[in-house]
Enzyme design. Structure first.
Site, PDB file in Angstrom:
ATOM      1  N   THR A  67      18.849  60.757 -23.148  1.00  0.00           N
ATOM      2  CA  THR A  67      20.029  60.819 -24.010  1.00  0.00           C
ATOM      3  C   THR A  67      21.113  61.592 -23.270  1.00  0.00           C
ATOM      4  OG1 THR A  67      18.859  60.626 -26.115  1.00  0.00           O
ATOM      5  CG2 THR A  67      20.974  61.732 -26.179  1.00  0.00           C
ATOM      6  N   PHE A 100      24.261  63.866 -23.387  1.00  0.00           N
ATOM      7  CA  PHE A 100      24.952  64.817 -24.251  1.00  0.00           C
ATOM      8  C   PHE A 100      26.289  65.212 -23.626  1.00  0.00           C
ATOM      9  CE2 PHE A 100      20.606  65.254 -25.633  1.00  0.00           C
ATOM     10  CZ  PHE A 100      20.690  65.564 -26.986  1.00  0.00           C
TER      11      PHE A 100
END
Length: 278
Positions: free
Chosen positions: A170, A172
């Site tokens: 992911t 960020f």
């Protein structure tokens, strides 16, 4: 001490990412993404860490908040997402009949859930699911969450890394109100910006010509309808390079001629993981 806000409950992947970025910071949870952005807009010295996209399931859906608040992006951070099946201390896989997690957590572990014939229940977040089952004390119930959640809520890791695909990352973004960007040096940089075009035929095609002429690589270009309309769009864009590079400057000047709104969101170093994953 610096302060970083994240969305979710202690033990969330955003909490884990914040610890990776700045282990000495005061890390505080917010209920919603809106709350995070509001905090950063009102507290100039704080930062927020927000998941922007996932390698497997795509965009998280925070673009409207980026457009609305126009915070500065200081850094990107790729967090490896390792999903674990968490249960009561002493529980075995054969005990588990029900599993709770965020919708993305469940979909990213769908094969494991199906193979083990477990009934799934969608909850608002992964760490919140771990907290909930730590209170129910039911041996049949499990959560899919981080190993940090297991530590925080006193649960056992019944099975590690149960995601369908390894290499689940992911991305960020670390953002805040104060503007800050690295000096132009011999590193890989990303410039992030948003723009809205003047309404005329072939506007997007014409506006992007400067990037091609100057040999600037666009790595992200996504359109979003503005404020509940379908005839007015803004674009979120990222390019390889620093804004002080003359090629980048010329490209952005050319783009500016076609825009009625243009805003630089940030200039930051590219995460080293980009090179490994190309």
């Amino acid at each position: 001490m610096s302060k970083i806000y994240f969305q979710g409950t202690f033990g969330a992947y955003s909490h884990l990412a914040a610890l990776s970025v700045d282990p000495d910071a005061e890390i505080l949870p917010c209920k919603t993404f809106d709350d995070c952005f509001n905090k950063a807009s009102s507290e100039a010295e704080c930062k927020i860490i927000i998941p922007e996209s996932n390698r497997i399931t795509g965009n998280i859906g925070i673009e409207y908040l980026i457009f609305k608040h126009r915070l500065n992006i200081y850094e990107e951070h790729f967090q490896k997402i390792e999903h674990n099946l968490l249960g009561q201390p002493g529980a075995k896989l054969s005990d588990i009949k029900e599993v709770y997690s965020h919708a993305q957590g469940l979909s990213q572990c769908s094969k494991f859930i199906k193979d083990n014939n477990i009934t799934e229940h969608i909850r608002a977040d992964t760490a919140g699911s771990a907290e909930m089952i730590s209170k129910t004390k039911d041996i049949k119930q499990a959560a899919i969450a981080s190993s940090l959640s297991a530590e925080i809520y006193g649960l056992s890791v019944i099975k590690k890394n149960i995601e369908n695909e390894n290499g689940n990352l992911t991305r960020f973004l670390i953002m805040g109100k104060n503007i800050s960007q690295p000096e132009f040096g011999d590193k890989k940089y990303i410039t992030s910006f948003l723009f809205k075009l003047k309404s005329k035929p072939a506007a997007l095609y014409q506006s992007l010509g400067g990037f091609a002429i100057n040999g600037v690589n666009l790595t992200k270009l996504q359109s979003y309808p503005e404020k509940n309309t379908f005839d007015s769009f803004f674009f979120l864009c990222e390019l390889d390079g620093h804004i002080e590079d003359s090629k980048v400057q010329k490209s952005l000047e050319e783009l500016g001629l076609h825009c009625e709104d243009f805003h630089v969101l940030g200039v930051f170093e590219a995460d080293k993981l980009r090179e490994k994953n190309n």
